[in-house]
Design a protein around this motif. Structure first.
Motif, PDB file in Angstrom:
ATOM      1  N   LYS A   1       0.799  -1.227   0.000  1.00 21.39           N
ATOM      2  CA  LYS A   1       0.000   0.000   0.000  1.00 21.39           C
ATOM      3  C   LYS A   1       0.833   1.279   0.000  1.00 21.39           C
ATOM      4  O   LYS A   1       0.291   2.362  -0.164  1.00 21.39           O
ATOM      5  CB  LYS A   1      -0.921   0.005   1.219  1.00 21.39           C
ATOM      6  CG  LYS A   1      -1.949  -1.115   1.203  1.00 21.39           C
ATOM      7  CD  LYS A   1      -2.795  -1.115   2.463  1.00 21.39           C
ATOM      8  CE  LYS A   1      -3.806  -2.259   2.421  1.00 21.39           C
ATOM      9  NZ  LYS A   1      -4.594  -2.348   3.676  1.00 21.39           N
ATOM     10  N   ILE A   2       2.116   1.139   0.188  1.00 20.28           N
ATOM     11  CA  ILE A   2       2.970   2.320   0.332  1.00 20.28           C
ATOM     12  C   ILE A   2       3.852   2.510  -0.898  1.00 20.28           C
ATOM     13  O   ILE A   2       4.281   1.544  -1.526  1.00 20.28           O
ATOM     14  CB  ILE A   2       3.861   2.207   1.600  1.00 20.28           C
ATOM     15  CG1 ILE A   2       4.443   3.571   1.979  1.00 20.28           C
ATOM     16  CG2 ILE A   2       4.937   1.171   1.423  1.00 20.28           C
ATOM     17  CD1 ILE A   2       3.450   4.472   2.650  1.00 20.28           C
ATOM     18  N   LYS A   3       4.118   3.742  -1.246  1.00 22.90           N
ATOM     19  CA  LYS A   3       5.041   4.057  -2.334  1.00 22.90           C
ATOM     20  C   LYS A   3       6.436   4.230  -1.748  1.00 22.90           C
ATOM     21  O   LYS A   3       6.595   4.781  -0.662  1.00 22.90           O
ATOM     22  CB  LYS A   3       4.603   5.347  -3.027  1.00 22.90           C
ATOM     23  CG  LYS A   3       5.519   5.811  -4.142  1.00 22.90           C
ATOM     24  CD  LYS A   3       5.046   7.141  -4.705  1.00 22.90           C
ATOM     25  CE  LYS A   3       6.020   7.668  -5.743  1.00 22.90           C
ATOM     26  NZ  LYS A   3       5.610   9.009  -6.236  1.00 22.90           N
ATOM     27  N   VAL A   4       7.447   3.766  -2.474  1.00 27.42           N
ATOM     28  CA  VAL A   4       8.825   3.921  -2.011  1.00 27.42           C
ATOM     29  C   VAL A   4       9.600   4.767  -3.023  1.00 27.42           C
ATOM     30  O   VAL A   4       9.341   4.722  -4.222  1.00 27.42           O
ATOM     31  CB  VAL A   4       9.530   2.560  -1.806  1.00 27.42           C
ATOM     32  CG1 VAL A   4       8.872   1.779  -0.677  1.00 27.42           C
ATOM     33  CG2 VAL A   4       9.513   1.735  -3.079  1.00 27.42           C
ATOM     34  N   ASP A   5      10.537   5.531  -2.516  1.00 33.01           N
ATOM     35  CA  ASP A   5      11.319   6.438  -3.358  1.00 33.01           C
ATOM     36  C   ASP A   5      12.614   5.807  -3.875  1.00 33.01           C
ATOM     37  O   ASP A   5      13.136   6.217  -4.906  1.00 33.01           O
ATOM     38  CB  ASP A   5      11.665   7.704  -2.568  1.00 33.01           C
ATOM     39  CG  ASP A   5      10.427   8.497  -2.191  1.00 33.01           C
ATOM     40  OD1 ASP A   5       9.459   8.471  -2.974  1.00 33.01           O
ATOM     41  OD2 ASP A   5      10.414   9.134  -1.116  1.00 33.01           O
ATOM     42  N   TYR A   6      13.131   4.827  -3.138  1.00 34.64           N
ATOM     43  CA  TYR A   6      14.377   4.185  -3.558  1.00 34.64           C
ATOM     44  C   TYR A   6      14.546   2.886  -2.785  1.00 34.64           C
ATOM     45  O   TYR A   6      13.807   2.620  -1.825  1.00 34.64           O
ATOM     46  CB  TYR A   6      15.579   5.113  -3.294  1.00 34.64           C
ATOM     47  CG  TYR A   6      15.702   5.591  -1.861  1.00 34.64           C
ATOM     48  CD1 TYR A   6      16.380   4.834  -0.898  1.00 34.64           C
ATOM     49  CD2 TYR A   6      15.133   6.804  -1.455  1.00 34.64           C
ATOM     50  CE1 TYR A   6      16.484   5.266   0.409  1.00 34.64           C
ATOM     51  CE2 TYR A   6      15.233   7.239  -0.147  1.00 34.64           C
ATOM     52  CZ  TYR A   6      15.912   6.474   0.779  1.00 34.64           C
ATOM     53  OH  TYR A   6      16.000   6.910   2.096  1.00 34.64           O
ATOM     54  N   ASP A   7      15.495   2.076  -3.189  1.00 33.25           N
ATOM     55  CA  ASP A   7      15.802   0.828  -2.484  1.00 33.25           C
ATOM     56  C   ASP A   7      16.825   1.131  -1.395  1.00 33.25           C
ATOM     57  O   ASP A   7      17.933   1.614  -1.693  1.00 33.25           O
ATOM     58  CB  ASP A   7      16.353  -0.218  -3.443  1.00 33.25           C
ATOM     59  CG  ASP A   7      15.298  -0.710  -4.421  1.00 33.25           C
ATOM     60  OD1 ASP A   7      14.113  -0.736  -4.030  1.00 33.25           O
ATOM     61  OD2 ASP A   7      15.660  -1.045  -5.563  1.00 33.25           O
ATOM     62  N   TYR A   8      16.447   0.837  -0.172  1.00 30.02           N
ATOM     63  CA  TYR A   8      17.356   1.096   0.950  1.00 30.02           C
ATOM     64  C   TYR A   8      18.205  -0.137   1.220  1.00 30.02           C
ATOM     65  O   TYR A   8      17.682  -1.253   1.363  1.00 30.02           O
ATOM     66  CB  TYR A   8      16.565   1.473   2.199  1.00 30.02           C
ATOM     67  CG  TYR A   8      17.397   1.510   3.452  1.00 30.02           C
ATOM     68  CD1 TYR A   8      18.290   2.547   3.689  1.00 30.02           C
ATOM     69  CD2 TYR A   8      17.295   0.495   4.406  1.00 30.02           C
ATOM     70  CE1 TYR A   8      19.066   2.588   4.836  1.00 30.02           C
ATOM     71  CE2 TYR A   8      18.061   0.523   5.561  1.00 30.02           C
ATOM     72  CZ  TYR A   8      18.948   1.569   5.769  1.00 30.02           C
ATOM     73  OH  TYR A   8      19.710   1.610   6.911  1.00 30.02           O
ATOM     74  N   VAL A   9      19.504   0.062   1.299  1.00 35.53           N
ATOM     75  CA  VAL A   9      20.431  -1.005   1.668  1.00 35.53           C
ATOM     76  C   VAL A   9      21.295  -0.479   2.804  1.00 35.53           C
ATOM     77  O   VAL A   9      22.090   0.444   2.619  1.00 35.53           O
ATOM     78  CB  VAL A   9      21.325  -1.425   0.479  1.00 35.53           C
ATOM     79  CG1 VAL A   9      22.298  -2.516   0.917  1.00 35.53           C
ATOM     80  CG2 VAL A   9      20.474  -1.901  -0.688  1.00 35.53           C
ATOM     81  N   GLY A  10      21.108  -1.018   3.977  1.00 32.50           N
ATOM     82  CA  GLY A  10      21.857  -0.528   5.132  1.00 32.50           C
ATOM     83  C   GLY A  10      21.414  -1.219   6.400  1.00 32.50           C
ATOM     84  O   GLY A  10      20.794  -2.297   6.356  1.00 32.50           O
ATOM     85  N   LEU A  11      21.714  -0.635   7.534  1.00 31.43           N
ATOM     86  CA  LEU A  11      21.364  -1.212   8.819  1.00 31.43           C
ATOM     87  C   LEU A  11      19.849  -1.310   8.971  1.00 31.43           C
ATOM     88  O   LEU A  11      19.131  -0.356   8.680  1.00 31.43           O
ATOM     89  CB  LEU A  11      21.944  -0.364   9.953  1.00 31.43           C
ATOM     90  CG  LEU A  11      23.470  -0.380  10.116  1.00 31.43           C
ATOM     91  CD1 LEU A  11      23.885   0.625  11.188  1.00 31.43           C
ATOM     92  CD2 LEU A  11      23.949  -1.770  10.489  1.00 31.43           C
ATOM     93  N   HIS A  12      19.388  -2.448   9.421  1.00 32.14           N
ATOM     94  CA  HIS A  12      17.968  -2.628   9.671  1.00 32.14           C
ATOM     95  C   HIS A  12      17.655  -2.174  11.096  1.00 32.14           C
ATOM     96  O   HIS A  12      17.389  -2.968  11.991  1.00 32.14           O
ATOM     97  CB  HIS A  12      17.573  -4.086   9.444  1.00 32.14           C
ATOM     98  CG  HIS A  12      17.476  -4.445   7.998  1.00 32.14           C
ATOM     99  ND1 HIS A  12      16.852  -5.569   7.534  1.00 32.14           N
ATOM    100  CD2 HIS A  12      17.916  -3.786   6.891  1.00 32.14           C
ATOM    101  CE1 HIS A  12      16.921  -5.611   6.208  1.00 32.14           C
ATOM    102  NE2 HIS A  12      17.565  -4.534   5.808  1.00 32.14           N
ATOM    103  N   ASP A  13      17.687  -0.883  11.284  1.00 34.28           N
ATOM    104  CA  ASP A  13      17.433  -0.266  12.577  1.00 34.28           C
ATOM    105  C   ASP A  13      16.724   1.064  12.306  1.00 34.28           C
ATOM    106  O   ASP A  13      17.290   1.950  11.667  1.00 34.28           O
ATOM    107  CB  ASP A  13      18.747  -0.032  13.323  1.00 34.28           C
ATOM    108  CG  ASP A  13      18.537   0.476  14.741  1.00 34.28           C
ATOM    109  OD1 ASP A  13      17.553   1.192  14.990  1.00 34.28           O
ATOM    110  OD2 ASP A  13      19.370   0.159  15.618  1.00 34.28           O
ATOM    111  N   CYS A  14      15.483   1.165  12.747  1.00 35.32           N
ATOM    112  CA  CYS A  14      14.694   2.372  12.465  1.00 35.32           C
ATOM    113  C   CYS A  14      15.386   3.640  12.939  1.00 35.32           C
ATOM    114  O   CYS A  14      15.271   4.693  12.304  1.00 35.32           O
ATOM    115  CB  CYS A  14      13.323   2.259  13.132  1.00 35.32           C
ATOM    116  SG  CYS A  14      12.352   0.830  12.612  1.00 35.32           S
ATOM    117  N   ARG A  15      16.111   3.551  14.032  1.00 38.87           N
ATOM    118  CA  ARG A  15      16.759   4.739  14.577  1.00 38.87           C
ATOM    119  C   ARG A  15      17.856   5.263  13.669  1.00 38.87           C
ATOM    120  O   ARG A  15      18.165   6.453  13.685  1.00 38.87           O
ATOM    121  CB  ARG A  15      17.335   4.411  15.962  1.00 38.87           C
ATOM    122  CG  ARG A  15      16.273   4.119  17.010  1.00 38.87           C
ATOM    123  CD  ARG A  15      16.839   3.377  18.198  1.00 38.87           C
ATOM    124  NE  ARG A  15      17.210   2.009  17.851  1.00 38.87           N
ATOM    125  CZ  ARG A  15      17.555   1.078  18.739  1.00 38.87           C
ATOM    126  NH1 ARG A  15      17.547   1.383  20.023  1.00 38.87           N
ATOM    127  NH2 ARG A  15      17.882  -0.129  18.359  1.00 38.87           N
TER     128      ARG A  15
END
Length: 284
Positions: free
Chosen positions: A113-127
């Protein structure tokens, strides 16, 4: 070594031992810390999770505050009413019935349901995502990032990631507040366990922007407000919220909401359609 030398050495060692014993005994008396029996009894009744949900540094801190009259006897969110009654008996007061609270995640912006602007590759930590462009790959800057920082800190295994969004198991949640503190989007709040409906969106964008970024976002249309017979819903900053003290659980708002933002609550997590078992923490 002569007998006299042995006797002298024995006397010296014995004298030193006697001196140390007297010194330690005197120090124990001089520096004795008085134990508050009520505090110890209260601590014995607390669950021992040391989660900090009460606002004090662990169960010992809360026990000291209750014994000193600085905190109510039912201040432990984990122990609930049962522990409150036991602590009240120790303090010689009646424990007031408190509302059982649970955490609620104000987002339903799942991957579909959400649109994404790019593919994120990095730490899986919301902070950590506060350091990347737009605070994350999702176009909505108010939505759940889905990398499980809340899952990591929950001591009760009460929150998991479903299809990119954190969801709370209301039966397991103890309202300790750790997930609330760690969420960088301030998406998680406490609501009464008895609540029947809640608005699952935290967006502050205008309707057209929200519709472009997320198919599950509140557009601030106000239809829920107009149809609520109790005046329990208000729209502020283009987002609907429910006053649980006024809500009677009629469900009219949920029926009328064109975006299905208002969800019915139950004992199980409120999950998006088509999701199965919860994902492992941080899986994307």
């Amino acid at each position: 070594m002569s007998i006299s030398g042995i006797l002298i050495a024995t006397a010296i060692v014995g004298g030193i031992g006697l001196f140390i014993g007297l010194f330690l005994g005197g120090s124990a008396i001089l520096f004795k810390v008085e134990v508050n029996e009520k505090e110890e009894a209260i601590l014995a009744q607390l669950p021992g999770n040391n989660c900090g949900g009460c606002g004090y540094p662990g169960c010992a801190g809360l026990a000291a505050a209750i014994a000193a009259g600085e905190a109510p006897v039912n201040a432990c969110p984990v122990g609930g009413a049962a522990v409150g009654k036991k602590v009240g008996a120790i303090m010689g007061v009646e424990a007031e019935e408190g509302e059982h609270m649970v955490a609620f995640v104000q987002c339903r912006g799942t991957r579909d349901k959400i649109k994404v602007d790019y593919d994120y590759v990095g730490l899986h930590d919301c902070r950590m995502l506060s350091f990347v462009p737009n605070g994350g790959a999702k176009s909505c800057n108010f939505g759940c990032l889905g990398y499980g920082s809340c899952v990591e800190v929950c001591p009760f295994d009460a929150i998991h990631i479903f299809n990119g969004v954190a969801q709370v198991d209301r039966e397991a949640c103890k309202a300790c507040g750790k997930c609330i503190s760690v969420c960088p989007k301030n998406l998680i709040t406490l609501i009464p366990y008895s609540a029947k409906y809640a608005a699952a969106c935290n967006s502050g964008d205008k309707g057209p922007i929200t519709m472009k970024d997320c198919r599950a976002g509140c557009i601030g249309c106000g239809i829920c407000t107009k149809n609520c017979p109790e005046g329990a819903i208000k729209v502020e900053n283009f987002n609907a919220t429910i006053d649980q003290s006024k809500c009677i659980g009629c469900g009219i708002c949920a029926d009328k909401c064109p975006k299905n933002v208002i969800v019915m609550l139950s004992g199980r997590p409120v999950c998006a359609e088509g999701t199965g078992e919860h994902e492992e923490k941080g899986e994307d």
